[in-house]
Design an enzyme around this catalytic site. Structure first.
Site, short mmCIF file in Angstrom:
data_model
loop_
_atom_site.label_atom_id
_atom_site.label_comp_id
_atom_site.label_asym_id
_atom_site.label_seq_id
_atom_site.Cartn_x
_atom_site.Cartn_y
_atom_site.Cartn_z
N ASP A 169 1.35 -7.15 1.01
CA ASP A 169 0.58 -7.93 1.98
C ASP A 169 0.02 -9.17 1.29
O ASP A 169 -0.59 -9.08 0.21
CB ASP A 169 -0.57 -7.09 2.55
N HIS A 181 -2.91 -10.71 8.36
CA HIS A 181 -2.29 -10.84 7.05
C HIS A 181 -0.78 -11.01 7.26
O HIS A 181 -0.30 -10.94 8.39
CB HIS A 181 -2.57 -9.61 6.16
N HIS A 186 3.77 1.97 0.85
CA HIS A 186 3.95 0.60 1.33
C HIS A 186 5.34 0.09 0.93
O HIS A 186 5.67 0.07 -0.26
CB HIS A 186 2.86 -0.28 0.74
N HIS A 210 2.81 -9.31 6.18
CA HIS A 210 3.56 -8.26 5.49
C HIS A 210 4.92 -8.85 5.10
O HIS A 210 5.67 -9.33 5.95
CB HIS A 210 3.75 -7.05 6.42
#
Length: 273
Positions: free
Chosen positions: A170, A245, A166, A247
Site C-alpha cells: 500500500d 490509499h 498482503h 494498493h
C-alpha cells in the site's frame, strides 16, 4: 713642218638638245633607282609619272620619300602589334577573372555542401539523442504515486486479506491523488475488481503485470498503450479498503496468485522505494 689648227676649230659643233636628252636619261635612271622598289610599296602614281616629274621628285626628295613611306608602314605594323598585345592582355585578364569567378563559385559551393553536411550530422545526432531519450523514457520506471512511501508491506499478515497475507503493498495517497503507470505497457483490465474496487491491470513491455487498486476513478481503457508516468486514475478507497490509499501489485501473469514483491520489482527497474 708642223701644222696647227685654230683654237676651237677641232671640236664638233654641239647638237641642239643633246645635253637635255642625256640629263633626262640620267634623271630616268635616278628615278628607277629611287622609285622602282619604293613605288610598289608606296603608290603606283609615284612610278607612273613623266620623266620630268621623276627628275623633279629626285631633286626634291631623293631617298627621303622612300624613308617616309617606310616609316609610315612600320608605324602601322607597330600599332597593329600593340593592338594585338592589348587584345591578348584583355583576353588573358578575362580568362583569369573567369577562372577566379569559377574558383569562388566552387569555394562557395563546397562551403554550402560542408555546412549542409554539418547540419545534417547535427540533425542526425539530435534525432539519435531523441530516440535514445525516448527509449530510455519508455524503459524507465517510476513510483505509482509521486513522492509516496509504502505504508503496508508485501506479505503482511492479517484478517483483512482473504489469503491471510498482503499480496501487494500500500502506498500512502490522499483521495484524488494522481496514480500513474509505473512503466510502459498496455491496459488489459480497467473496471470493477471486487475486493480491489476500481482496478487497473497493465501488461508491461517486459512481460510482467502491474495492478492498481481501490481507485476513486479510472482514466484509461482496455487496449490503451501507456507510458511511464502517464496518469491512469485517481486514488481512493473503493472495494475492501479501510481508507484512501493505493494498493499496488506486481505479477508474473494477470491472474491473482502470481504476485511477486512489488518493492523488489520496482527497485530492480531503478526506482528508489
Amino acid at each position: 713642218m708642223a701644222f696647227t689648227r685654230a683654237t676651237g676649230k677641232h671640236r664638233r659643233p654641239s647638237r641642239p638638245g643633246r645635253l637635255t636628252r642625256r640629263s633626262a636619261s640620267l634623271a630616268g635612271v635616278a628615278t628607277l633607282a629611287t622609285t622602282g622598289a619604293v613605288g610598289s610599296l608606296a603608290s603606283p602614281a609615284l612610278a607612273a609619272g613623266t620623266s620630268a616629274d621623276a627628275a623633279h621628285s629626285v631633286e626634291a626628295t631623293g631617298l627621303t620619300q622612300a624613308l617616309v613611306v617606310g616609316d609610315s608602314l612600320a608605324d602601322q605594323v607597330a600599332a597593329q602589334a600593340e593592338a594585338q598585345r592589348h587584345a591578348a592582355d584583355r583576353a588573358e585578364a578575362e580568362r583569369r577573372a573567369e577562372a577566379a569567378r569559377k574558383a569562388e563559385a566552387r569555394r562557395k559551393a563546397e562551403a554550402r555542401a560542408e555546412k549542409e553536411r554539418e547540419e545534417r550530422a547535427e540533425r542526425e545526432a539530435e534525432e539519435r539523442a531523441a530516440r535514445a531519450a525516448e527509449r530510455e523514457r519508455l524503459t524507465a520506471y517510476t513510483l505509482p504515486v509521486a513522492g509516496s512511501v509504502v505504508t503496508t508491506g508485501y506479505r503482511s499478515g492479517g484478517s483483512l486479506w482473504s489469503s491471510g497475507s498482503h499480496s501487494g503493498v500500500d502506498f500512502r495517497a490522499a483521495s484524488g491523488s494522481s496514480v500513474v503507470a509505473v512503466g510502459a505497457g498496455t491496459v488489459v483490465e480497467a473496471g470493477w475488481g471486487g475486493a480491489y474496487g476500481n482496478s487497473i491491470v497493465i501488461r508491461m513491455n517486459d512481460g510482467t503485470y502491474t495492478q492498481y487498486g481501490h481507485l476513486s476513478s479510472i482514466g484509461v481503457s482496455v487496449g490503451q498503450a501507456v507510458t511511464p508516468g502517464l496518469q491512469i486514475g485517481l486514488s481512493g478507497s473503493t472495494g475492501n479498503s479501510t481508507g484512501p490509499h493505493l494498493h499496488f501489485e506486481a505479477r508474473t501473469s494477470s491472474e491473482y496468485g502470481s504476485d511477486m514483491d512489488p518493492v523488489a520489482y520496482l527497485r530492480a527497474h531503478g526506482v528508489n522505494v
